[in-house]
Design a protein around this motif. Sequence first.
Motif, short mmCIF file in Angstrom:
data_model
loop_
_atom_site.label_atom_id
_atom_site.label_comp_id
_atom_site.label_asym_id
_atom_site.label_seq_id
_atom_site.Cartn_x
_atom_site.Cartn_y
_atom_site.Cartn_z
N ALA A 105 9.42 -6.27 0.56
CA ALA A 105 9.65 -6.98 -0.70
C ALA A 105 10.64 -8.11 -0.50
O ALA A 105 10.48 -9.22 -1.05
N ALA A 106 11.69 -7.87 0.28
CA ALA A 106 12.69 -8.91 0.53
C ALA A 106 12.09 -10.06 1.32
O ALA A 106 12.32 -11.25 1.01
N LEU A 139 3.51 -3.85 -8.51
CA LEU A 139 2.86 -3.87 -7.20
C LEU A 139 3.20 -2.58 -6.46
O LEU A 139 4.36 -2.19 -6.37
N VAL A 140 2.16 -1.93 -5.91
CA VAL A 140 2.34 -0.73 -5.09
C VAL A 140 2.03 -1.10 -3.64
O VAL A 140 0.97 -1.67 -3.35
N THR A 141 2.96 -0.79 -2.76
CA THR A 141 2.76 -1.01 -1.32
C THR A 141 2.65 0.35 -0.65
O THR A 141 3.50 1.22 -0.84
N THR A 165 -2.31 -3.15 -5.67
CA THR A 165 -2.02 -2.27 -4.55
C THR A 165 -2.33 -2.99 -3.24
O THR A 165 -3.37 -3.64 -3.11
N VAL A 166 -1.40 -2.88 -2.27
CA VAL A 166 -1.65 -3.39 -0.92
C VAL A 166 -1.42 -2.25 0.05
O VAL A 166 -0.54 -1.41 -0.14
N LEU A 171 4.56 5.67 3.60
CA LEU A 171 5.67 5.01 2.91
C LEU A 171 5.07 4.37 1.67
O LEU A 171 4.00 3.76 1.73
N ILE A 172 5.74 4.52 0.56
CA ILE A 172 5.25 3.96 -0.70
C ILE A 172 6.36 3.14 -1.35
O ILE A 172 7.50 3.61 -1.45
N GLY A 173 6.02 1.96 -1.78
CA GLY A 173 6.97 1.12 -2.51
C GLY A 173 6.38 0.70 -3.84
O GLY A 173 5.18 0.43 -3.93
#
Length: 578
Positions: free
Chosen positions: A449-450, A531-533, A561-562, A574-576
């Motif tokens: 995200a950064a 947004l879901v990563t 979603t990506v 891993l989920i963001g």
Amino acid sequence: MAQVPQTFFDALAVRTWCGLALTALGRAREEIDAINVYPVADGDTGTNLYLTVESAAAAVEAVFAGHEAGADTPREAGAGGAERPSLAEAVRAMAHGALIGARGNSGTILAQLLRGMAQVLAADDTAPHTDGPGLRLALRRAADSARQAVARPVEGTVLTVASAAADAAEAVGAAGTGADGCGAVARAAYDGARAALAATPGQLAVLERAGVVDAGGRGLVAVLGALVETCTGEAPRAAAASPAGGHARVDDPTGDDGQACPEGAAVPEDGGPAFEVIYLLEADDTAVARLRQRLDALGDSLVVVGGDGLWNVHVHVDDAGAAVEAGVEAGRPYRIRITHFGADDVHTARGERPPAERVQRAVVAVVPGEGLAGLYAEAGATTVLARPGEPPASGELLHAVRRAHAREVVLLPNDAELRHTAAAAAEQARAEGIRVALIPTRSAVQGIAALAVHEPERRFDEDVVAMTSAAGATRYAEVAVAAEQSWTTAGICQAGDVLGLIDGDVALIGSDVTATARTVLDRMLAAGGELVTIVLADEVPQTVAEHLESRVREAYLAVDTVVYRGGRQGALLLIGVE
């Protein structure tokens, strides 16, 4: 989680102590740097102590890893699943690691303190452990050998604090109370050191003027606090003490309380030597004795520690070349480091300097798998791979910062456990003239995200703020498999259970990867999101990601979603959520 007390001081206790000491110094590093006014106000004592203990801890871990790799059968492995090194092996590794990794005046003295302890604790190669009296003797030898290693000992420094710790430990045995176990000895040493630290401003005028205690002594108190926690299972919780005359308070070194450094405390004394020279030296005892005399005539703050043919030499001089030349005449110096106090200019023995042309800005990121490393690299970041169970050391992060070859660097640790390591690397890089901003990302998805909002053309501060905001607005989770039975915030898990962690805490315990991941995702999106990563490890089938994508489309409108493949990354997913 409370630390398990060590009834006897054995190899496992050495390993535990090194880890706890590294954590304690990581917490206190900035505070110690801020009160560093003696012998030179260069603001790096906390960082130097951290790096010294980091090297000691790494050496101990290497010994344990070697034994674990060599335990081919259950009988060889013994209790705990792997053969452990002996106490002698562990303390010798600790002392050697500290010696070769010692940084600065206080770090070099700390290395000798650990070497002195090792000389006592490793005297009997066959002893599996030592007891309270043995630990007491080790602390005495440590204090005495450190004092002997310093050419001109000064009271009100780490030497005073070390001697007070040894005196207090000895008093436990002399009192004849029967409370003479490792825990009682460690606690007495800690209390004695802490009282001596509070008195240091009355012994050194430079400390009294600045209104602070000795920085090296403050670091030693943190290390002894870790020893108490190792031996008792409880971190010391002493009340704040004030130095005589109402100077700055001495806070509990195991906590996060800071010690304010008065304005102007970092102003160096006039007339001091211009350079700090440090190098490792292979030489015999006779040559080192002559070297001590020559370096003592050249400068001050001379500390020569080591033995058995390997030494660490530290001195402050005006003629750095003469100090190195003296080492060449004595034996074989290497890992030579010369620091100019006034210019924050760091050189190596070969006279290497960074090339004149640098890029303006770069991002350095720690990533948990090869797949994410590729993703970050495509976005322009310099990456450091953190393999499962092998977190990078500060030296690796510093090397990556140098490799980025930029005037300005944004550092993304992507792991809460790496925050102190990354901070130490950033401090070293700043000393080399690189502007470094550390964004405390706790997961690789926060780093993604950064990196997504990173704009090198912006002003550095604006770019850092934008990247920090994006990371902070991203909740993170992971799905992993429990390696063993353990207590968690969601209850007791068994080996093989599927764990769902949200923002670092275990939120649920399941048996199915897909179902657990779905529940984790639902809980995260309950608070909203855009947004879901999702990052999948190699062993996770693509159908898991497809199921989660379908769930987001059906239940959460306007949420994208990506999905990425992370490689061998430790966690299954891993989920963001941004």
